[in-house]
Design an enzyme around this catalytic site. Structure first.
Site, PDB file in Angstrom:
ATOM      1  N   ASN A 206      -9.084  -0.092  12.694  1.00  0.00           N
ATOM      2  CA  ASN A 206     -10.445  -0.247  12.164  1.00  0.00           C
ATOM      3  C   ASN A 206     -10.600  -1.541  11.363  1.00  0.00           C
ATOM      4  O   ASN A 206     -11.581  -1.717  10.649  1.00  0.00           O
ATOM      5  CB  ASN A 206     -10.806   0.964  11.285  1.00  0.00           C
ATOM      6  CG  ASN A 206      -9.906   1.098  10.067  1.00  0.00           C
ATOM      7  OD1 ASN A 206      -9.004   0.284   9.860  1.00  0.00           O
ATOM      8  ND2 ASN A 206     -10.126   2.122   9.266  1.00  0.00           N
TER       9      ASN A 206
ATOM     10  N   ASP B 135       0.834  -1.208   0.000  1.00  0.00           N
ATOM     11  CA  ASP B 135       0.000   0.000   0.000  1.00  0.00           C
ATOM     12  C   ASP B 135       0.865   1.253   0.000  1.00  0.00           C
ATOM     13  O   ASP B 135       2.028   1.218   0.392  1.00  0.00           O
ATOM     14  CB  ASP B 135      -1.002   0.002   1.175  1.00  0.00           C
ATOM     15  CG  ASP B 135      -0.371  -0.260   2.529  1.00  0.00           C
ATOM     16  OD1 ASP B 135       0.863  -0.193   2.661  1.00  0.00           O
ATOM     17  OD2 ASP B 135      -1.135  -0.528   3.478  1.00  0.00           O
TER      18      ASP B 135
ATOM     19  N   HIS C 121      -8.486  -2.639   8.937  1.00  0.00           N
ATOM     20  CA  HIS C 121      -7.955  -2.690   7.567  1.00  0.00           C
ATOM     21  C   HIS C 121      -6.747  -3.615   7.489  1.00  0.00           C
ATOM     22  O   HIS C 121      -5.998  -3.768   8.444  1.00  0.00           O
ATOM     23  CB  HIS C 121      -7.657  -1.295   6.994  1.00  0.00           C
ATOM     24  CG  HIS C 121      -6.501  -0.541   7.561  1.00  0.00           C
ATOM     25  ND1 HIS C 121      -6.589   0.780   7.951  1.00  0.00           N
ATOM     26  CD2 HIS C 121      -5.213  -0.881   7.784  1.00  0.00           C
ATOM     27  CE1 HIS C 121      -5.411   1.196   8.383  1.00  0.00           C
ATOM     28  NE2 HIS C 121      -4.556   0.206   8.299  1.00  0.00           N
TER      29      HIS C 121
ATOM     30  N   GLU D 277      -9.789  -0.619   3.486  1.00  0.00           N
ATOM     31  CA  GLU D 277     -10.547   0.002   4.568  1.00  0.00           C
ATOM     32  C   GLU D 277     -11.912  -0.686   4.723  1.00  0.00           C
ATOM     33  O   GLU D 277     -12.355  -1.419   3.827  1.00  0.00           O
ATOM     34  CB  GLU D 277     -10.769   1.483   4.228  1.00  0.00           C
ATOM     35  CG  GLU D 277      -9.482   2.317   4.209  1.00  0.00           C
ATOM     36  CD  GLU D 277      -9.031   2.760   5.608  1.00  0.00           C
ATOM     37  OE1 GLU D 277      -9.134   1.966   6.569  1.00  0.00           O
ATOM     38  OE2 GLU D 277      -8.575   3.909   5.733  1.00  0.00           O
TER      39      GLU D 277
HETATM   40  C1  GLP Z   1      -0.649   1.169   8.270  1.00  0.00           C
HETATM   41  C2  GLP Z   1      -0.637   0.395   6.955  1.00  0.00           C
HETATM   42  C3  GLP Z   1      -1.062  -1.032   7.163  1.00  0.00           C
HETATM   43  C4  GLP Z   1      -0.670  -1.460   8.562  1.00  0.00           C
HETATM   44  C5  GLP Z   1      -1.517  -0.703   9.554  1.00  0.00           C
HETATM   45  C6  GLP Z   1      -1.180  -0.924  11.019  1.00  0.00           C
HETATM   46  O1  GLP Z   1      -0.767   2.513   8.082  1.00  0.00           O
HETATM   47  N1  GLP Z   1      -1.353   0.977   5.880  1.00  0.00           N
HETATM   48  O2  GLP Z   1      -0.507  -1.852   6.150  1.00  0.00           O
HETATM   49  O3  GLP Z   1      -0.829  -2.830   8.721  1.00  0.00           O
HETATM   50  O4  GLP Z   1      -1.601   0.667   9.216  1.00  0.00           O
HETATM   51  O5  GLP Z   1      -0.150  -0.115  11.501  1.00  0.00           O
HETATM   52  P1  GLP Z   1       0.582  -0.358  12.894  1.00  0.00           P
HETATM   53  O6  GLP Z   1       1.376  -1.615  12.757  1.00  0.00           O
HETATM   54  O7  GLP Z   1       1.482   0.842  13.090  1.00  0.00           O
HETATM   55  O8  GLP Z   1      -0.474  -0.469  13.936  1.00  0.00           O
END
Ligand code: GLP
Length: 250
Positions: A145, A76, A147, A152
């Site tokens: 949330n 992403d 994702h 999303e």
């Molecule tokens: C990010 C990414 C995701 C990731 C998620 C969790 O911004 N877009 O691929 O898995 O949010 O982030 P974190 O590991 O910092 O909780």
């Protein structure tokens, strides 16, 4: 009439802490690469995978795994941002993993977020993965949330690589990366269907802040409201690795 029940659930491994989660996830990646050095893999960004990146890079330095042939696909990225932007997910992956692990840059596949026609470019990225034989392994984090990658809430189980509007919750999380600079309100993400086509799927989460969303993803009925719940459509190839805090509500 006899109903058919889906009896299988993803494997869930609960370990004491984030360090053990990182080690377990790193072992999955290195095992895949020992079996298939040219494997196509996709790894998450965010804070959760940082320990895993370090463990894999350390294994490479110790000569325990060869990363010279791996094909790494970004999962992403914010629209209009690329590896040249300090705050992008691509540059985070570059700085924290690709460079320290010594992965050849020509094996690092980035999302075409700068293309004048992002929709056609997203479809080409999807086709590029398919032409490579699909992903051998994906490791996923999970957003608060639900994702996965940037799929999303509202994302369909069959969704493919595409441009998506970010939710207010994800924008607030991104604020931390962009430290005061404007945050793009759209991202390009590989789809839930793209992820479900992978041969093996690992989901990692740590900390009490992920406990409730993990409960929803694994224990509530599958739904687009919690995109991570779609992983239960392919239980035979999914392993969820949680620390005790993230598993507390299961
Ligand atoms: C990010 C990414 C995701 C990731 C998620 C969790 O911004 N877009 O691929 O898995 O949010 O982030 P974190 O590991 O910092 O909780």
């Amino acid at each position: 009439m006899v109903g058919v029940m889906r009896m299988t659930e993803p494997e869930i491994i609960v370990v004491p802490d984030a360090a053990a989660m990182s080690q377990h996830a790193a072992d999955e990646v290195t095992a895949t690469l020992r079996r298939k050095p040219g494997a196509a893999i996709s790894l998450p960004t965010g804070s959760t995978p940082e320990g895993m990146y370090d463990q894999i890079a350390q294994s490479a330095r110790n000569g325990e795994v060869d990363l010279s042939q791996v094909q790494l696909y970004c999962m992403d990225e914010y629209l209009g941002k690329s590896g040249n932007d300090d705050n992008s997910l691509t540059s985070l992956l570059l700085k924290h993993f690709v460079v320290p692990a010594g992965i050849p840059l020509e094996h690092f596949h980035t999302l075409p977020t700068l293309d004048p026609d992002v929709h056609a470019a997203a479809e080409r990225y999807e086709n590029e993965i398919a032409a490579a034989g699909g992903l051998d392994l994906v490791v996923l984090g999970i957003g608060g949330n639900g994702h996965i990658a940037y799929n999303e809430p509202g994302s369909a189980a069959g969704s493919r690589t595409r441009v998506i509007d970010l939710t207010p919750e994800s924008l607030a999380q991104a604020d931390d990366y962009f430290a005061g600079k404007p945050v793009p309100d759209k991202a390009m993400t590989i789809g839930v269907g793209t992820l479900l086509d992978a041969k093996r799927i690992i989901l990692i989460a740590s900390g009490a802040g992920k406990a409730e969303i993990m409960r929803q993803a694994l224990r509530e009925p599958m739904s687009a409201d919690v995109p991570a719940s779609w992983l239960r459509l392919a239980p035979e190839k999914v392993t969820v690795i949680l620390d005790e805090a993230a598993a507390a509500l299961l």
